[in-house]
Structure formats: structure tokens, C-alpha cells
Design a protein around this motif. Structure first.
Motif, PDB file in Angstrom:
ATOM      1  N   VAL A 156       0.830  -1.205   0.000  1.00  0.00           N
ATOM      2  CA  VAL A 156       0.000   0.000   0.000  1.00  0.00           C
ATOM      3  C   VAL A 156       0.867   1.258   0.000  1.00  0.00           C
ATOM      4  N   LEU A 157       1.941   1.260   0.797  1.00  0.00           N
ATOM      5  CA  LEU A 157       2.855   2.407   0.789  1.00  0.00           C
ATOM      6  C   LEU A 157       3.490   2.585  -0.594  1.00  0.00           C
ATOM      7  N   SER A 158       3.808   1.475  -1.219  1.00  0.00           N
ATOM      8  CA  SER A 158       4.382   1.537  -2.568  1.00  0.00           C
ATOM      9  C   SER A 158       3.375   2.112  -3.559  1.00  0.00           C
ATOM     10  N   LEU A 159       2.096   1.737  -3.390  1.00  0.00           N
ATOM     11  CA  LEU A 159       1.055   2.290  -4.264  1.00  0.00           C
ATOM     12  C   LEU A 159       0.913   3.796  -4.076  1.00  0.00           C
ATOM     13  N   GLU A 254      -2.147  13.324   3.043  1.00  0.00           N
ATOM     14  CA  GLU A 254      -2.593  14.345   2.095  1.00  0.00           C
ATOM     15  C   GLU A 254      -2.361  13.887   0.655  1.00  0.00           C
ATOM     16  N   MET A 255      -1.239  13.188   0.418  1.00  0.00           N
ATOM     17  CA  MET A 255      -0.969  12.692  -0.939  1.00  0.00           C
ATOM     18  C   MET A 255      -2.035  11.705  -1.392  1.00  0.00           C
ATOM     19  N   THR A 256      -2.514  10.869  -0.458  1.00  0.00           N
ATOM     20  CA  THR A 256      -3.501   9.856  -0.832  1.00  0.00           C
ATOM     21  C   THR A 256      -4.824  10.475  -1.264  1.00  0.00           C
ATOM     22  N   LYS A 257      -5.110  11.701  -0.832  1.00  0.00           N
ATOM     23  CA  LYS A 257      -6.379  12.342  -1.186  1.00  0.00           C
ATOM     24  C   LYS A 257      -6.411  12.778  -2.654  1.00  0.00           C
ATOM     25  N   TYR A 258      -5.232  12.838  -3.269  1.00  0.00           N
ATOM     26  CA  TYR A 258      -5.157  13.236  -4.681  1.00  0.00           C
ATOM     27  C   TYR A 258      -5.028  12.033  -5.611  1.00  0.00           C
ATOM     28  N   ILE A 259      -5.055  10.840  -5.021  1.00  0.00           N
ATOM     29  CA  ILE A 259      -4.862   9.627  -5.824  1.00  0.00           C
ATOM     30  C   ILE A 259      -6.200   9.148  -6.369  1.00  0.00           C
ATOM     31  N   GLU A 260      -6.223   8.821  -7.643  1.00  0.00           N
ATOM     32  CA  GLU A 260      -7.402   8.243  -8.281  1.00  0.00           C
ATOM     33  C   GLU A 260      -6.978   7.020  -9.075  1.00  0.00           C
ATOM     34  N   PHE A 261      -7.637   5.905  -8.823  1.00  0.00           N
ATOM     35  CA  PHE A 261      -7.360   4.701  -9.593  1.00  0.00           C
ATOM     36  C   PHE A 261      -7.962   4.830 -10.981  1.00  0.00           C
ATOM     37  N   PRO A 262      -7.319   4.233 -11.965  1.00  0.00           N
ATOM     38  CA  PRO A 262      -7.895   4.239 -13.323  1.00  0.00           C
ATOM     39  C   PRO A 262      -9.289   3.623 -13.329  1.00  0.00           C
ATOM     40  N   GLU A 267     -12.600   5.831  -5.086  1.00  0.00           N
ATOM     41  CA  GLU A 267     -12.629   7.277  -5.010  1.00  0.00           C
ATOM     42  C   GLU A 267     -11.985   7.795  -3.729  1.00  0.00           C
ATOM     43  N   ARG A 268     -11.968   6.998  -2.663  1.00  0.00           N
ATOM     44  CA  ARG A 268     -11.378   7.422  -1.397  1.00  0.00           C
ATOM     45  C   ARG A 268     -10.198   6.520  -1.056  1.00  0.00           C
ATOM     46  N   PHE A 269      -9.091   6.744  -1.741  1.00  0.00           N
ATOM     47  CA  PHE A 269      -7.904   5.937  -1.488  1.00  0.00           C
ATOM     48  C   PHE A 269      -7.338   6.224  -0.107  1.00  0.00           C
ATOM     49  N   ASP A 270      -7.609   7.419   0.441  1.00  0.00           N
ATOM     50  CA  ASP A 270      -7.092   7.764   1.759  1.00  0.00           C
ATOM     51  C   ASP A 270      -7.665   6.853   2.841  1.00  0.00           C
ATOM     52  N   ILE A 271      -8.941   6.472   2.710  1.00  0.00           N
ATOM     53  CA  ILE A 271      -9.536   5.551   3.680  1.00  0.00           C
ATOM     54  C   ILE A 271      -8.903   4.172   3.547  1.00  0.00           C
ATOM     55  N   PHE A 272      -8.699   3.743   2.311  1.00  0.00           N
ATOM     56  CA  PHE A 272      -8.038   2.457   2.049  1.00  0.00           C
ATOM     57  C   PHE A 272      -6.637   2.456   2.646  1.00  0.00           C
ATOM     58  N   PHE A 273      -5.912   3.559   2.490  1.00  0.00           N
ATOM     59  CA  PHE A 273      -4.568   3.676   3.051  1.00  0.00           C
ATOM     60  C   PHE A 273      -4.600   3.619   4.569  1.00  0.00           C
ATOM     61  N   MET A 274      -5.550   4.291   5.205  1.00  0.00           N
ATOM     62  CA  MET A 274      -5.618   4.338   6.667  1.00  0.00           C
ATOM     63  C   MET A 274      -5.833   2.954   7.273  1.00  0.00           C
TER      64      MET A 274
END
Length: 362
Positions: A156-159, A254-262, A267-274
């Protein structure tokens, strides 16, 4: 040959060491590096990681001389009973305060990001109870959990790093690259706490199944967080710049909030990261909790560490509640880091004394 259940495999050693380092730090390391070393946070982080590798090599070399003991036992054999006992006490307090600080940092982040209306004490007690259950099951269970979940945390950190590259501005990185060696050296003591945790090798050496390959797999373990942390700092600087990183509480989040999967897969990668950050913090806390209980058990000359898992529970909670705000939490982290550095230097001295004593005896 059938492996004994209380022995750790090589791959378990790798993930135990990486898990003891990865944890709450990844959330705010870009901020810390940008504040401490604004001239060159990237090189400062990489240099600190390399220095951590050197200390790890020293610890492995020392462990090879006493393959059946932890640092608590052979510290007295090398430095004498009095100094060895003092060193043991330092380890106990270091692991206790590190556990409490990790717990508080985790609880404060969870409360501020996810559970704003939940009492801080409830988050801390719940987390530590879960960690206590794992520690009570022994080093083998802790190692299995590290082996099972740490690769997911690393993934996940790598993603986060890879998917943030599209927002990366190379000119922000180029503008801060310089050869200011003095500022880099001055920043090492402040960034070093982010890489602490590899001291676990001083306590798990007697449990290793293949002690001949311990250095190789230990270096694998510490290389993982060094690469991840360095890449996080590089990408965070490239995405936000030095000033924004220094002001942001959790730049990685904060970086994860700008991430969008193709294809708008998430849509909420930040929650997935947490979710995976919580898992990593839980394992990180459990490693230090285990080292604290094992340290005090060996220091007292006892065998069964499990009663101390329960005894130390309220002490860790108390330590975690001592900081009153984010600034004091940062101060706790700084002082714990300085103690960790002092311990590393002491280990180097113990190795030198051991070598000189051995030569004198010969």
C-alpha cells in the motif's frame, strides 16, 4: 529437519525488522524531514537510513558472539554486572516510553482523522488490548503476523508512492538538492527516530532458526523501510514542496487524497490507506511491547514473560497520556530517538570491548 515452533525463519526475521520500523512514522516523516533539513531532506533521510544499516550490522556482529543470549544477558558479561544492569534498565525505559509514544501518536492520528468524537483513552486502551493479546501468544505468533500483514503494508505504501508520481513536479526536488554536508549531519539525530526499531535483533537472535544467514535477512528487513521512507520524502517534496510539507501534519495522508485509480476503482484511497496504516501501527506497537516485556523479564532473571505483559499495560497507557498536545508528542518522539541513538552508540562500544577482551584472552 523439522523446524521447532519457537524458532524464527529467515523471512520472518526480515519482516519482524521491517515491521518494527514501519508504523506511525510514515504518516508524518515528510513533514519531519522538511522541517529538520529544509536544505536537503531527501539526502538527510537516505543518509540516516544508511547509518541505521551500519548500526544493525554492529548489532548482528555482537549477537553472533553470544548466540544464546539477549542484550540484557551479554551486556553484563561484557561490561560487568553493575554497568550491564544499568544498560538493561535503559532498555526497559526506552521500550516502555517508545511503546507509549507510538500508542499516543497512533491514537491522536486516528482521533483527528477518523474518530473525532471518540475519547482518546478508549482508542488507546482498545489498541493496546489487541496488541497485548498478540504479545501474550509469543514471538512466533508475532513473527507470523508480521510475515502475513507487513507485505500488504509495504504494498500500500508503494502504491501511494507510485500513484502520486503523476502529481510530481521534478523542479521542486531539483531546487533543494545541494551538498550542505553540515546541515545533513545536524539533521541525523532528529530523523533517526524514524528508523529505530531494528534493535529487535538484539532480543530475537536466540530464537533464530538459521543464525548463519541472520545478517543477510536482517539487511533485507531494514532496506525495505529505508527505500519506502526515502521514496515517500522524495515524492512528497515533489508533490507539495518543502514549505507545504513542513506545515502539513500528515503529508503522506494528504498525498492519498489526490490519488485516483484508473476507471474510478476507488474514489477514497485515503480511507483504504488508513486501514493498512492502522495494521502497520498495530504491528509496530506490538514489537516494542514485546521487547519491553522480554527486557524486564530477562533483567529480573525470570523465564515467563507473560505476567509482565499485563503488568506493563497500565504503565504504557499512563506514558501515552503524558503528552498534552501535538508539540509534546513530538518532544517525546525526539527524546526517545536520542535515547535510541545513545543505545546504538553503546552497542558499538560493547562490540569493541568484546573484541578487545577476546584478543587479550587469546
Amino acid at each position: 529437519m523439522q523446524q521447532r515452533p519457537d524458532r524464527l525463519s529467515n523471512i520472518e526475521i526480515t519482516f519482524l525488522i521491517s515491521s518494527a520500523i514501519l508504523g506511525v512514522t510514515g504518516l508524518h516523516l515528510p513533514r519531519l524531514a522538511s522541517q529538520i533539513a529544509p536544505q536537503n531532506p531527501i539526502l538527510a533521510t537516505i543518509t540516516t537510513g544508511i547509518l541505521a544499516c551500519v548500526f544493525l550490522i554492529v548489532m548482528v556482529a555482537l549477537g553472533k558472539r553470544f548466540p544464546n543470549d539477549t542484550i540484557i544477558e551479554y551486556g553484563s558479561k561484557i561490561a560487568g554486572n553493575f554497568l550491564g544492569r544499568i544498560l538493561g534498565l535503559v532498555f526497559i525505559f526506552y521500550f516502555l516510553f517508545t511503546s507509549g509514544t507510538i500508542l499516543r501518536s497512533f491514537a491522536s492520528a486516528v482521533k483527528g482523522i477518523l474518530l473525532k468524537d471518540t475519547p482518546l483513552e478508549f482508542i488507546m486502551i482498545t489498541m493496546l488490548l489487541t496488541s497485548m493479546y498478540l504479545v501474550l501468544n509469543g514471538i512466533s505468533s508475532l513473527a507470523k503476523v508480521c510475515e502475513s500483514f507487513s507485505p500488504l503494508v509495504v504494498l500500500v505504501l508503494s502504491l501511494v508512492i507510485l500513484l502520486s508520481i503523476k502529481n510530481f513536479a521534478p523542479e521542486r526536488v531539483h531546487s533543494i538538492i545541494n551538498n550542505d554536508i553540515i546541515s545533513i549531519v545536524q539533521s541525523i539525530p532528529h530523523i533517526a527516530p524514524a528508523f529505530l526499531g531494528y534493535e529487535i535483533i538484539l532480543f530475537i537472535y536466540p530464537f533464530m532458526f538459521d543464525q548463519e544467514k541472520v545478517l543477510k535477512y536482517s539487511l533485507y528487513g531494514i532496506t525495505i523501510p529505508i527505500i519506502l521512507f526515502s521514496a515517500l520524502v522524495i515524492v512528497a517534496v515533489g508533490v507539495f514542496g518543502i514549505d507545504s510539507n513542513a506545515l502539513s501534519m500528515y503529508p503522506t495522508l494528504e498525498m492519498t487524497k489526490y490519488i485516483e485509480f484508473p476507471g474510478a476503482f476507488a474514489e477514497r484511497f485515503d480511507i483504504f490507506f488508513m486501514v493498512f496504516w492502522i495494521i502497520g501501527s498495530f504491528i509496530n506497537l506490538s514489537c516494542f511491547y514485546y521487547m519491553a516485556t522480554l527486557s524486564i523479564t530477562r533483567w529480573l532473571g525470570l523465564i515467563n514473560y507473560k505476567p509482565f505483559v499485563i503488568v506493563l499495560f497500565p504503565i504504557i497507557i499512563f506514558i501515552g497520556l503524558l503528552p498534552q498536545n501535538a508539540y509534546q508528542i513530538g518532544q517525546f518522539l525526539k527524546y526517545v530517538g536520542f535515547i535510541g541513538i545513545a543505545i546504538n552508540i553503546t552497542i558499538v562500544l560493547l562490540l569493541l570491548i568484546s573484541i578487545l577482551t577476546h584478543k587479550k584472552e587469546r
